[in-house]
Scaffold this active site. Structure first.
Site, PDB file in Angstrom:
ATOM      1  N   CYS A  41       0.817  -1.212   0.000  1.00 22.88           N
ATOM      2  CA  CYS A  41       0.000   0.000   0.000  1.00 22.88           C
ATOM      3  C   CYS A  41       0.848   1.258   0.000  1.00 22.88           C
ATOM      4  O   CYS A  41       0.352   2.359  -0.187  1.00 22.88           O
ATOM      5  CB  CYS A  41      -0.913   0.033   1.217  1.00 22.88           C
ATOM      6  SG  CYS A  41      -2.021  -1.360   1.284  1.00 22.88           S
ATOM      7  N   CYS A  99      -2.326   9.482   6.663  1.00 21.84           N
ATOM      8  CA  CYS A  99      -1.145   9.227   7.497  1.00 21.84           C
ATOM      9  C   CYS A  99      -1.486   9.364   8.977  1.00 21.84           C
ATOM     10  O   CYS A  99      -0.984   8.609   9.812  1.00 21.84           O
ATOM     11  CB  CYS A  99      -0.019  10.195   7.144  1.00 21.84           C
ATOM     12  SG  CYS A  99       0.596   9.982   5.469  1.00 21.84           S
TER      13      CYS A  99
END
Lengths: 391, 279
Positions: free
Chosen positions: B35, B106
């Protein structure tokens, strides 16, 4: 700090000082419209003519075969659309999985419009499967468009061989030579292509100027419709200053082509060798034999490209990456993906692309700092110390 | 180029708490190299007070992933587990002075690693239960995660959901599902559905329609990934196809067939079953 260490010349290049010099009068006093019926504008006609000669010369074309456009993308789109306009009954386009978005995304757009598109595969070195091309051809094929050299890996495709085969079958052939013109010798006298795209800002001319070569005798339909400029093949008032700039850039590139090829490949090879030697778990993406002299694409496994770029940026070093995080989308480079680069290496790919303005000491600087950056980022990474089996 | 705050740049260039705690009391691992980002969080926990005494991270990812991970470790140190669990991904982003919208995932990764680590310490079973619905197959995002992130961050558009979870950022085939989840959560008016009487098609019309959808919609997408498909037969609700080229033996083949079935059910008839031709 001085200027940047600019190693991203496949993205864009610095405008050559000589090019800027050539352009300035056309941005200042000589601002006329070449189509005007007065001397003030009309005097630009001969200047554009001379410029066309120079641009034609860099690919060995006749000046009448050069159409000035606004950029490489416009040239690419124009070539495909022209083929579809003049062959309205044909609905099939063949291209590759590693084209620049100017062709790749345009073809995807056409596929949504009902056209049949074949995207030819490449092998793990980025080389085209020519057999697959021959198998894909049929009576419905309007045009084949295959890039001369890949922007991400620098891999050069066998355009000569493909062109010869397509000519035999009478199928229209376009090549996107945006990355090749000015970097490798190229002559349409011997290169069997019907159309060819080039772009100014990849060879030290400014952004916003390109050209499309259309071989004499090739049926053509304009993409941008309006005035009679460019012999009614591309409407819009001539971008005179940029045309002058492109011509000067072509002249410079031609004059120094041979020396540049030697210099750049030497610099590139030195960079590549040192990085591979000093960074464990690194690899070059793409065929190292048939490749542009200025490009190297290196994957540093277990690190992410954006992080590498931003650490390099701290030293004023400019490069680019095929990592997902740098593309603005979440998908990594479609080129490296098509080559089957493993995921451990895909996200950590860095492209260095050189120009005539790069120096030995700049390359030294990269060789000095990059191995440390990779080592440090790997020490941050949970994969850094894990040995995984390589594909 | 992303516009990162000075705090992000600082924590990326000089990350705090890098590494792995020896004999950690809790370990949280999320993400994967496929990913593009992954985080391993290790914690030292005082069993008396329930406080996190030390936190270290290892991150594979971009600048904002590294900075978010480092921020997380700074934030949780000294907190009790319950206090730490109250931290949201937005708190992480705020600590960094904000993140670009496209990089919010994130901060979500940080939050998830923390939850995973605390669940590990408490001996709870991993959140992902078998049979849970994976909405985004490209990035393995479950419906549960989507709902949680959407609610916590008040997301209302697919674009936001992609920025925060990556879901929908790959092949894009799950975008209608994400839209449906958004509508469900915020009780938005469903899009007007063309729910007139189902069209009664003659067998010939039905075959022509299926062929047309495969040619226009499905084939180009498979070809873009180097695969191909051929319609073999239509018998009542049963549609037989053959996958070609790269689709052959592709581990995603099952998903492809399911996707084709969904598409045909939506556009032709709800009882359609797609099968691959046996060799």
């Amino acid at each position: 700090m001085n200027g940047p260490i600019y190693l991203d010349n496949n993205a864009t290049t610095a405008v050559a000082p000589e090019v800027l010099e050539t352009m300035l009068p056309y941005l200042k006093e000589l601002y006329g419209n070449a189509s005007s019926m007065h001397t003030f504008g009309g005097q630009l006609g001969p200047a554009i003519r001379k410029a066309r000669d120079k641009v034609a010369a860099i690919i060995g074309a006749d000046p009448s075969e050069i159409i000035f456009t606004s950029c490489g993308t416009e040239s690419d789109n124009t070539a495909i659309m022209s083929a579809l306009e003049i062959n309205p009954q044909k609905k099939h386009v063949i291209t590759t999985r590693v084209e620049h978005p100017a062709i790749y995304n345009f073809c995807k757009h056409l596929s949504r419009k009902g056209f049949r598109i074949t995207f030819l595969p490449v092998d793990d070195a980025g080389r085209l499967s020519i057999d697959a091309l021959y198998r894909a051809l049929d009576d419905d094929t309007a045009i084949v468009s295959i890039m001369y050299a890949n922007n991400e890996t620098g891999v050069i495709f066998p355009i000569q061989e493909i062109g010869a085969a397509l000519k035999e079958r009478g199928i229209l052939f376009h090549t996107d030579a945006v990355q090749a013109v000015g970097k490798v010798p190229l002559n349409v006298h011997t290169l069997p292509v019907d159309m060819l795209s080039l772009s100014g800002h990849k060879l030290h001319a400014p952004k916003g100027i390109g050209a499309l070569y259309v071989r004499k005798g090739t049926r053509f339909y304009p993409y941008i419709i309006g005035g009679h400029q460019e012999n009614s093949r591309r409407a819009g008032t001539e971008n005179v200053a940029s045309i002058m700039g492109l011509a000067k850039a072509c002249e410079l590139a031609m004059a120094s082509l041979e020396t540049e090829i030697t210099c750049l490949s030497k610099l590139r090879d030195r960079l590549e060798k040192a990085l591979l030697a000093n960074c464990p778990d690194s690899r070059v993406n793409g065929d190292r034999e048939r490749r542009l002299p200025n490009t190297t694409n290196i994957s540093f496994e277990f690190v992410e490209g954006e992080a590498i770029l931003l650490r390099l940026n701290e030293y004023g070093i400019c490069a680019s990456s095929g990592s997902a995080c740098t593309s603005g989308s979440l998908e990594p480079s479609h080129v490296l993906h098509a080559m089957g680069v493993p995921f451990t290496a895909l996200h950590g790919s860095i492209r260095f692309s050189l120009s005539r303005y790069n120096t030995d000491s700049e390359i030294d600087k990269v060789i000095e700092v990059l191995p440390g950056i990779i080592k440090e980022l790997r020490s941050l990474s949970p994969y850094g110390r894990v040995k995984t089996c390589k594909e | 180029m992303w516009e990162y705050t000075n705090k992000v740049r600082d924590l990326f260039l000089h990350p705090r708490n890098v590494g792995e705690i020896e004999n950690p009391d809790a370990v949280g691992e999320v993400g994967s190299i496929i990913c593009g980002d992954a985080l391993k969080l290790t914690l030292k926990i005082d069993k008396e007070t329930g406080k996190i005494i030390d936190a270290k991270f290892q991150t594979f990812g971009c600048a904002s992933a590294i900075a978010s991970s480092s921020a997380l470790t700074e934030m949780v140190k000294g907190k009790t587990l319950d206090e730490a669990l109250k931290l949201s991904n937005k708190d992480i982003a705020d600590f960094l002075g904000g993140l670009p919208e496209e990089k919010m995932h994130c901060s979500v990764m940080g939050k998830e690693a923390l939850e995973a680590a605390i669940a590990d310490f408490r001996g709870e079973t991993p959140v992902q239960e078998p049979g849970e619905r994976v909405v985004c197959k490209c990035f393995e995002v479950t419906e549960e995660k989507l709902r949680k992130v959407i609610m916590e961050n008040h997301l209302t558009t697919v674009e936001q959901v992609t920025n925060y979870t990556k879901a929908g950022g790959g092949c894009g085939s799950c975008i209608p599902d994400i839209e449906a989840i958004l509508r469900d959560i915020w009780a938005l008016k469903p899009l007007p559905v063309e729910s007139k009487e189902p069209r009664k098609l003659t067998n010939l019309q039905k075959i022509a329609l299926i062929q047309d959808i495969i040619e226009r919609d499905i084939r180009p997408r498979l070809q873009a990934d180097n695969g191909d498909i051929e319609l073999i037969d239509v018998e009542g609700p049963k549609v037989t196809v053959a996958l070609r080229a790269m689709c052959l033996g592709c581990p995603m083949g099952g998903i492809t067939i399911k996707g084709i079935e969904e598409k045909l059910r939506e556009l032709v008839s709800s009882d359609i079953v797609v099968e691959t031709a046996s060799k």
